[in-house]
Every structure is written in C-alpha cells, then in structure tokens.
Design a protein around this motif. Structure first.
Motif, PDB file in Angstrom:
ATOM      1  N   LEU B   5       0.832  -1.209   0.000  1.00 58.42           N
ATOM      2  CA  LEU B   5       0.000   0.000   0.000  1.00 58.42           C
ATOM      3  C   LEU B   5       0.862   1.252   0.000  1.00 58.42           C
ATOM      4  CD1 LEU B   5      -2.959  -0.908   2.379  1.00 58.42           C
ATOM      5  CD2 LEU B   5      -2.953  -0.727  -0.105  1.00 58.42           C
ATOM      6  N   ASN B   6       1.954   1.221   0.783  1.00 64.48           N
ATOM      7  CA  ASN B   6       2.856   2.374   0.802  1.00 64.48           C
ATOM      8  C   ASN B   6       3.412   2.638  -0.593  1.00 64.48           C
ATOM      9  OD1 ASN B   6       2.662   3.193   3.409  1.00 64.48           O
ATOM     10  ND2 ASN B   6       4.322   1.857   4.151  1.00 64.48           N
ATOM     11  N   GLY B   7       3.815   1.548  -1.266  1.00 62.13           N
ATOM     12  CA  GLY B   7       4.343   1.681  -2.618  1.00 62.13           C
ATOM     13  C   GLY B   7       3.318   2.290  -3.552  1.00 62.13           C
ATOM     14  N   PHE B 153     -19.682  12.180 -10.443  1.00 59.05           N
ATOM     15  CA  PHE B 153     -18.429  12.285  -9.684  1.00 59.05           C
ATOM     16  C   PHE B 153     -18.012  10.935  -9.110  1.00 59.05           C
ATOM     17  CE2 PHE B 153     -19.120  16.949  -9.581  1.00 59.05           C
ATOM     18  CZ  PHE B 153     -17.864  17.302 -10.039  1.00 59.05           C
ATOM     19  N   LEU B 154     -19.004  10.158  -8.701  1.00 59.47           N
ATOM     20  CA  LEU B 154     -18.690   8.829  -8.179  1.00 59.47           C
ATOM     21  C   LEU B 154     -18.078   7.960  -9.283  1.00 59.47           C
ATOM     22  CD1 LEU B 154     -18.765   7.027  -5.748  1.00 59.47           C
ATOM     23  CD2 LEU B 154     -21.170   6.538  -6.190  1.00 59.47           C
ATOM     24  N   ILE B 155     -18.581   8.119 -10.504  1.00 61.92           N
ATOM     25  CA  ILE B 155     -18.020   7.368 -11.632  1.00 61.92           C
ATOM     26  C   ILE B 155     -16.588   7.848 -11.909  1.00 61.92           C
ATOM     27  CG2 ILE B 155     -18.230   6.934 -14.112  1.00 61.92           C
ATOM     28  CD1 ILE B 155     -21.275   7.038 -13.719  1.00 61.92           C
ATOM     29  N   LEU B 156     -16.378   9.153 -11.829  1.00 59.36           N
ATOM     30  CA  LEU B 156     -15.025   9.700 -12.011  1.00 59.36           C
ATOM     31  C   LEU B 156     -14.074   9.124 -10.973  1.00 59.36           C
ATOM     32  CD1 LEU B 156     -15.236  13.528 -12.744  1.00 59.36           C
ATOM     33  CD2 LEU B 156     -14.844  11.643 -14.305  1.00 59.36           C
ATOM     34  N   PHE B 157     -14.552   9.052  -9.742  1.00 61.91           N
ATOM     35  CA  PHE B 157     -13.753   8.543  -8.635  1.00 61.91           C
ATOM     36  C   PHE B 157     -13.367   7.076  -8.868  1.00 61.91           C
ATOM     37  CE2 PHE B 157     -13.999   6.281  -4.472  1.00 61.91           C
ATOM     38  CZ  PHE B 157     -12.881   6.827  -3.875  1.00 61.91           C
ATOM     39  N   THR B 158     -14.227   6.345  -9.551  1.00 62.05           N
ATOM     40  CA  THR B 158     -13.970   4.925  -9.808  1.00 62.05           C
ATOM     41  C   THR B 158     -13.084   4.720 -11.033  1.00 62.05           C
ATOM     42  OG1 THR B 158     -16.265   4.682  -9.115  1.00 62.05           O
ATOM     43  CG2 THR B 158     -15.144   2.686  -9.789  1.00 62.05           C
ATOM     44  N   THR B 159     -12.968   5.751 -11.877  1.00 63.29           N
ATOM     45  CA  THR B 159     -12.246   5.566 -13.145  1.00 63.29           C
ATOM     46  C   THR B 159     -10.770   5.168 -12.970  1.00 63.29           C
ATOM     47  OG1 THR B 159     -13.746   7.128 -14.217  1.00 63.29           O
ATOM     48  CG2 THR B 159     -11.690   6.663 -15.349  1.00 63.29           C
ATOM     49  N   PRO B 160      -9.965   5.904 -12.181  1.00 61.21           N
ATOM     50  CA  PRO B 160      -8.545   5.510 -12.089  1.00 61.21           C
ATOM     51  C   PRO B 160      -8.318   4.081 -11.601  1.00 61.21           C
ATOM     52  CG  PRO B 160      -8.868   7.711 -11.189  1.00 61.21           C
ATOM     53  CD  PRO B 160     -10.230   7.147 -11.428  1.00 61.21           C
ATOM     54  N   PRO B 161      -9.025   3.628 -10.537  1.00 58.92           N
ATOM     55  CA  PRO B 161      -8.771   2.242 -10.134  1.00 58.92           C
ATOM     56  C   PRO B 161      -9.262   1.234 -11.168  1.00 58.92           C
ATOM     57  CG  PRO B 161     -10.560   3.157  -8.834  1.00 58.92           C
ATOM     58  CD  PRO B 161      -9.936   4.301  -9.573  1.00 58.92           C
ATOM     59  N   LEU B 162     -10.347   1.555 -11.859  1.00 63.28           N
ATOM     60  CA  LEU B 162     -10.860   0.647 -12.890  1.00 63.28           C
ATOM     61  C   LEU B 162      -9.807   0.487 -13.990  1.00 63.28           C
ATOM     62  CD1 LEU B 162     -13.589  -0.800 -13.252  1.00 63.28           C
ATOM     63  CD2 LEU B 162     -14.300   1.064 -14.740  1.00 63.28           C
ATOM     64  N   ILE B 163      -9.211   1.606 -14.391  1.00 61.81           N
ATOM     65  CA  ILE B 163      -8.161   1.554 -15.416  1.00 61.81           C
ATOM     66  C   ILE B 163      -6.987   0.715 -14.908  1.00 61.81           C
ATOM     67  CG2 ILE B 163      -6.445   2.931 -16.665  1.00 61.81           C
ATOM     68  CD1 ILE B 163      -8.479   5.201 -16.746  1.00 61.81           C
ATOM     69  N   THR B 164      -6.598   0.957 -13.655  1.00 65.96           N
ATOM     70  CA  THR B 164      -5.457   0.231 -13.087  1.00 65.96           C
ATOM     71  C   THR B 164      -5.691  -1.276 -13.108  1.00 65.96           C
ATOM     72  OG1 THR B 164      -5.200   2.110 -11.605  1.00 65.96           O
ATOM     73  CG2 THR B 164      -3.915   0.149 -11.092  1.00 65.96           C
ATOM     74  N   VAL B 165      -6.868  -1.690 -12.634  1.00 64.09           N
ATOM     75  CA  VAL B 165      -7.156  -3.125 -12.556  1.00 64.09           C
ATOM     76  C   VAL B 165      -7.126  -3.750 -13.946  1.00 64.09           C
ATOM     77  CG1 VAL B 165      -8.935  -4.822 -11.998  1.00 64.09           C
ATOM     78  CG2 VAL B 165      -8.489  -2.936 -10.425  1.00 64.09           C
ATOM     79  N   ALA B 246      -9.427  -0.808  -3.669  1.00 62.41           N
ATOM     80  CA  ALA B 246      -8.606  -1.703  -2.852  1.00 62.41           C
ATOM     81  C   ALA B 246      -7.781  -2.635  -3.742  1.00 62.41           C
ATOM     82  CB  ALA B 246      -9.507  -2.507  -1.912  1.00 62.41           C
ATOM     83  N   ILE B 247      -8.441  -3.215  -4.750  1.00 64.91           N
ATOM     84  CA  ILE B 247      -7.722  -4.132  -5.653  1.00 64.91           C
ATOM     85  C   ILE B 247      -6.639  -3.365  -6.412  1.00 64.91           C
ATOM     86  CG2 ILE B 247      -7.963  -5.703  -7.616  1.00 64.91           C
ATOM     87  CD1 ILE B 247     -10.919  -6.065  -6.748  1.00 64.91           C
ATOM     88  N   ALA B 248      -7.004  -2.168  -6.896  1.00 67.77           N
ATOM     89  CA  ALA B 248      -6.050  -1.378  -7.691  1.00 67.77           C
ATOM     90  C   ALA B 248      -4.809  -1.025  -6.869  1.00 67.77           C
ATOM     91  CB  ALA B 248      -6.723  -0.111  -8.206  1.00 67.77           C
ATOM     92  N   LEU B 249      -5.019  -0.623  -5.610  1.00 72.16           N
ATOM     93  CA  LEU B 249      -3.881  -0.245  -4.762  1.00 72.16           C
ATOM     94  C   LEU B 249      -2.967  -1.435  -4.520  1.00 72.16           C
ATOM     95  CD1 LEU B 249      -5.597   2.091  -2.129  1.00 72.16           C
ATOM     96  CD2 LEU B 249      -4.049   2.758  -3.972  1.00 72.16           C
ATOM     97  N   LEU B 250      -3.573  -2.597  -4.280  1.00 74.52           N
ATOM     98  CA  LEU B 250      -2.750  -3.785  -4.043  1.00 74.52           C
ATOM     99  C   LEU B 250      -1.957  -4.160  -5.296  1.00 74.52           C
ATOM    100  CD1 LEU B 250      -5.068  -6.018  -1.843  1.00 74.52           C
ATOM    101  CD2 LEU B 250      -2.973  -4.831  -1.164  1.00 74.52           C
ATOM    102  N   LEU B 251      -2.613  -4.132  -6.437  1.00 74.01           N
ATOM    103  CA  LEU B 251      -1.917  -4.465  -7.689  1.00 74.01           C
ATOM    104  C   LEU B 251      -0.775  -3.490  -7.950  1.00 74.01           C
ATOM    105  CD1 LEU B 251      -4.902  -5.274 -10.086  1.00 74.01           C
ATOM    106  CD2 LEU B 251      -3.169  -6.872  -9.276  1.00 74.01           C
ATOM    107  N   LEU B 252      -1.081  -2.196  -7.778  1.00 73.82           N
ATOM    108  CA  LEU B 252      -0.085  -1.160  -8.053  1.00 73.82           C
ATOM    109  C   LEU B 252       1.099  -1.296  -7.101  1.00 73.82           C
ATOM    110  CD1 LEU B 252       0.173   1.298  -9.940  1.00 73.82           C
ATOM    111  CD2 LEU B 252      -0.813   2.693  -8.141  1.00 73.82           C
TER     112      LEU B 252
END
Lengths: 244, 263
Positions: B5-7, B153-165, B246-252
């Motif tokens: 998570l720190n990473g 805005f909620l969809i915007l908030f979800t966009t970066p992690p969705l892209i990451t996953v 949560a998934i995006a942060l762990l993957l990243l």
C-alpha cells in the motif's frame, strides 16, 4: 556529492508463462542475459554480482557483446529496473538518453516536444521556457523546430534528444548508443558538452560498441559479458586534457 | 501488504505531482486522434447523437413512455460508452505505453491518469449532447440533477482504479484484451442501457439486479428520470468503487515494478 555505488547488484527475472490460450511464446523479451532453468521455470540472469563505484568527474564506458547487460545496467542505474539483489546508491540528478524516439511524439512540433520532454523530466514550465532558446540553438534545427517531429531525420532527432537531455545540467547522464546518428560537427559539439558536464563534477555512463567513441569520451572502461563484469580499467583510459 | 500500500500511495502521489505531464499528454492524445479532420473532436458529439437517435428511432416504445425514452437512452449511452471506453482502452494500456515505461521513470499512475483524463475529455463532448437531448425531451433542470452530478463524480472517482485493474489484467493476461472486448460488446445487451426493466422477464430482471454496471447507470439516470435519490444504487456503487480501489492499490503496490518485464 555526486556518486554512484553498486554493491553486488543482480537482476533476475522470470520468463512469465503468461496465461494464454495460444501456443507458448518462447521469444525472450526485455533485457539480455543468460537464460537459465527449463520448462516453466525459466529465468534470465541479466546482471550478476555487479559492483563498482563512480565519483564526480568519472566517465564510464560500458562495452561488451549484444545481450551482455549494458542497457540493463543503465536502466538499473536510472531506476527503471529494480534489482533483485544487492544495493544501488545514487547521489545526484540523473537524466538518461536511451532511445532517440522515447518520449517524443511524432505529430507534435519540435518545440512542443521540448515542452513535453521537459515536463516528463520534472521541469517546471518556467524552467522549460528559460531553456527553450538554448535547446533550439544547440540543436541547430532552425526553422525545423516548428515542424512535426515525424518530418525529422534520425540525425535531427538525435540532435534534439541530446540537446534536451543535457539542457538542464544533469549531474549524472546515462547514454545508450545515442551517437550513431548526427553528423561529425554535431558529434564534436556533443562531445564538448559532455566534457563540460564532466568538468562540472558530473558523471557520465555511456554504453557503446564504438571503441573510438569510448576512447575519446570516457576515462574508465568496463567490459560486461553475460551480465558479469569481465574487466574494469580503473586507471583513466585517456586523460580528458588530451582529448582531440 | 502495508508495504504494498505504501508503494502504491508513493506511486500515486508522485504521479499527482507530475500532473502537468498527463494533462499535456492527454490533450495531445485527443488532438492526435482527430488530426486533419474538419470537425475534430466534435465528431465525438456527432457519433453520440447519431447513436442515441438510432436507438430512439428503433426502440422507442409507443404510448406514454415515449417522451421519457430519449432521456433514458441518452443517459444510458453516455455512461455505458464512457465505462466501455475506459475498460477496453485500459487492457492494452501498458503495452501501448511500452516505450515510455521502458525509457522513463514516470510512475505508472501517470499513464492511468492520462487515459482517465482523455476519457473524461471525450465524454465531455457527449455530455453536451446529452444535456441538449434531455432539455429537448422535456426534462426540467432541477434539484435532482445534483444527485446525477454526484453520480457522475462517483463514476469519475472509480475511473482511475478501474483503469489500473484492467491494465494489470491486460499485462499479465494478454488474451484478456479480446475477452474484455467481447464481454463489453455482449455486456451492452445485459445492461439496461436501452431496455427498461419491467420486472416481468426473468432474464431481464436477473441482468438488471446482478449486473454492477446497472447501478453505475442508475445513479446518474434515476435522479433525472424519476426525480428521486436512488439510495440503493448509490450504496452498491460506493461499495463497488471502494472494492475497485482496494484491488487497484494492491496491484499497483505489489506489481508496479514487474510491469516493465512483462510488456
């Protein structure tokens, strides 16, 4: 104080058997090195026990056959590859010139590309603006600077890339075979700029197959084979003062 | 896990400091995609209106539902096209950025934000068309629109992690490009983009209730269409957003340094 210190650095990466429905792809991507293991457990030993130290003013030439680990080592120094073992300690602002086309957009003008490259290197808009004229002047691109990058020849692209990479006085400059392009007068000019950089107590690491280039630019020479250091000549290969 | 998570947070905060890079690159991308065209990015608006027009023409129900249908499809297609574009572009994100990833030390999240901003700009043209269609189809600007805005805005908030996953999925499992592409094409028919759930058809009912994308659509659509606050849809979407983060942060955090060896 600008310095580079590598202690027993190794880089091993697995050849991932990607989950795929197609026939397994046995081509090896990424950096060179030795392929070890078999079947599903293949891995590449790209660097193995590499230790050396560079101080301010050093110019290291990396030589060795294809796949010896020269580019890999540069990428470890730059921070693109994370070593799998050992320690890398680097003091100083690093800039790198790997591939002329990296970070350039074909459709954008040279001027716009300078801005983009600057932003990628973490410069502020003010710094870019301040350096813009110097970069354009050094590249000698003239009116071509306002044409799209795709209209440039390889030599022109190399001029632009070198001008940008050295414009903000990097303390450590990593270069990979950049000099193949660019005419003789530009190469001479580029060498002078590298001299200046080294005199300002910077470090240059240059990977090349050109013995003559290494001879004229570098003060140290390291030969790599199969990811290991074969030889490192600590004494200056040639004094900078006697450069032609 | 803490280290991962720190990473991840380190990568994200570096990318945020480099916001000028992804803002500039996203604008270049939009410009490049429409270079030498007369209408330029206005084609995005034309495409959107043509799509909505076709759906309304073909599927508009008779009777009292007719007026609301244009609004229904306009919002449905706006959100669905946005999500579809984000997901289908993400799967090959790291492969497309190969030369940058292998040649610079930019944090991976820079590429994520570059695609996110690019998708938002493209959707911006469709939003203009959507608002025009809404006003023409008799929807009145009112307080419930604010709920729709919150939904966006909620969809915007979800966009970066969705892209990451999806980007990590594509990097580790290249076939997923085609699988995701096909699923998205089929998914349009299993998501209430242009059909309404009347609760009579069991397949429709199932597709409506168990498809997470339903709720992403409904948080924007229901406030404007029905003038109500869709609490259930918001709760489901918020949970989905947090899970994706949560998934995006762990993957990243765990795999960001591996990507360069995979592409």
């Amino acid at each position: 104080m600008v310095s580079i210190k590598l202690d027993n650095v190794s880089l091993v990466y697995k050849l991932h058997d990607k989950l795929t429905l197609s026939a397994p792809d046995r081509r090896v991507g990424g950096p060179g090195g030795r392929i070890e293991g078999s079947g599903r457990k293949q891995f590449v030993q790209a660097l193995d026990g590499v230790s050396f130290e560079l101080k301010a003013g050093d110019r290291l030439g990396l030589v060795g056959p294809n796949g010896a680990g020269k580019t890999t080592l540069l990428k470890v120094l730059y921070g693109i590859y994370e070593p799998s073992g050992g320690n890398v300690a680097i003091e100083g602002k690093v800039d790198a010139l790997f591939n002329i086309n990296i970070g350039f957009r074909r459709e954008a003008t040279g001027r716009r590309n300078i801005v983009l490259r600057g932003l990628i290197s973490g410069w502020t808009e003010a710094e870019i603006e301040e350096k813009m004229n110097d970069i354009i002047a050094f590249s000698e691109l003239g009116d071509f600077i306002d044409l799209p990058f795709k209209a440039y020849s390889q030599g022109m692209a190399a001029r632009l890339a070198f001008s940008v990479a050295t414009a903000l006085d990097p303390e450590i400059l990593l270069m990979d075979e950049w000099i193949g392009a660019g005419d003789a007068s530009f190469q001479e000019k580029a060498k002078r700029r590298m001299d200046e950089l080294a005199e300002k107590a910077g470090i240059i690491v240059l990977a090349s197959h050109s013995e003559a280039l290494i001879q004229s630019v570098c003060t140290k020479k390291m030969t790599l084979t199969g990811g290991r250091i074969k030889s490192l000549t600590p004494e200056p290969v040639k004094q900078t003062e006697t450069d032609a | 896990m803490i280290a991962a998570l720190n990473g991840a947070f380190d990568d994200i905060s570096k990318a945020m400091k480099l916001h000028r890079v992804w803002v500039a690159l996203a604008h270049e991308d939009i410009g490049d995609q429409h270079r030498r065209t007369t209408l330029g990015p206005l084609w995005l608006l034309v495409n959107y209106i043509a799509f909505v027009g076709t759906f309304v023409f073909v599927f508009q129900p008779a009777g009292k539902d007719a007026a609301g249908y244009a609004a229904y499809v306009a919002i449905g297609l706006l959100v669905w096209f946005y999500l579809m574009e984000v997901m289908s572009m993400s799967v090959a994100l790291f492969q497309r950025e190969e030369s940058f990833i292998e040649g610079t030390t930019l944090p991976l999240f820079v590429y994520v934000m570059r695609l996110a901003l690019q998708s938002v700009i493209r959707a911006g043209y469709a939003i203009v068309g959507c608002v025009v269609i809404l006003l023409f189809s008799g929807s009145h600007l009112g307080m419930p629109w604010l709920w729709s805005l919150a939904g966006l805005f909620l969809i915007l908030f979800t966009t970066p992690p969705l892209i990451t996953v999806f980007a990590f999925l594509g990097a580790f499992f290249p076939d997923s490009q085609f699988i995701v592409g096909n699923l998205l094409r089929v998914g349009m028919f299993f998501t209430p983009v242009f059909w309404m759930n009347k609760g009579q058809d069991p397949v429709q009912k199932y597709a409506y209730e168990w498809n997470p994308f339903t709720y992403f659509l409904e948080i924007v659509r229901l406030p404007i269409i029905n003038g109500e606050f869709p609490a259930h849809a918001f709760i489901v979407t918020i949970i989905a957003a947090l899970a994706t983060w949560a998934i995006a942060l762990l993957l990243l955090g765990r795999y960001r340094k591996q990507v360069v060896f995979l592409i």
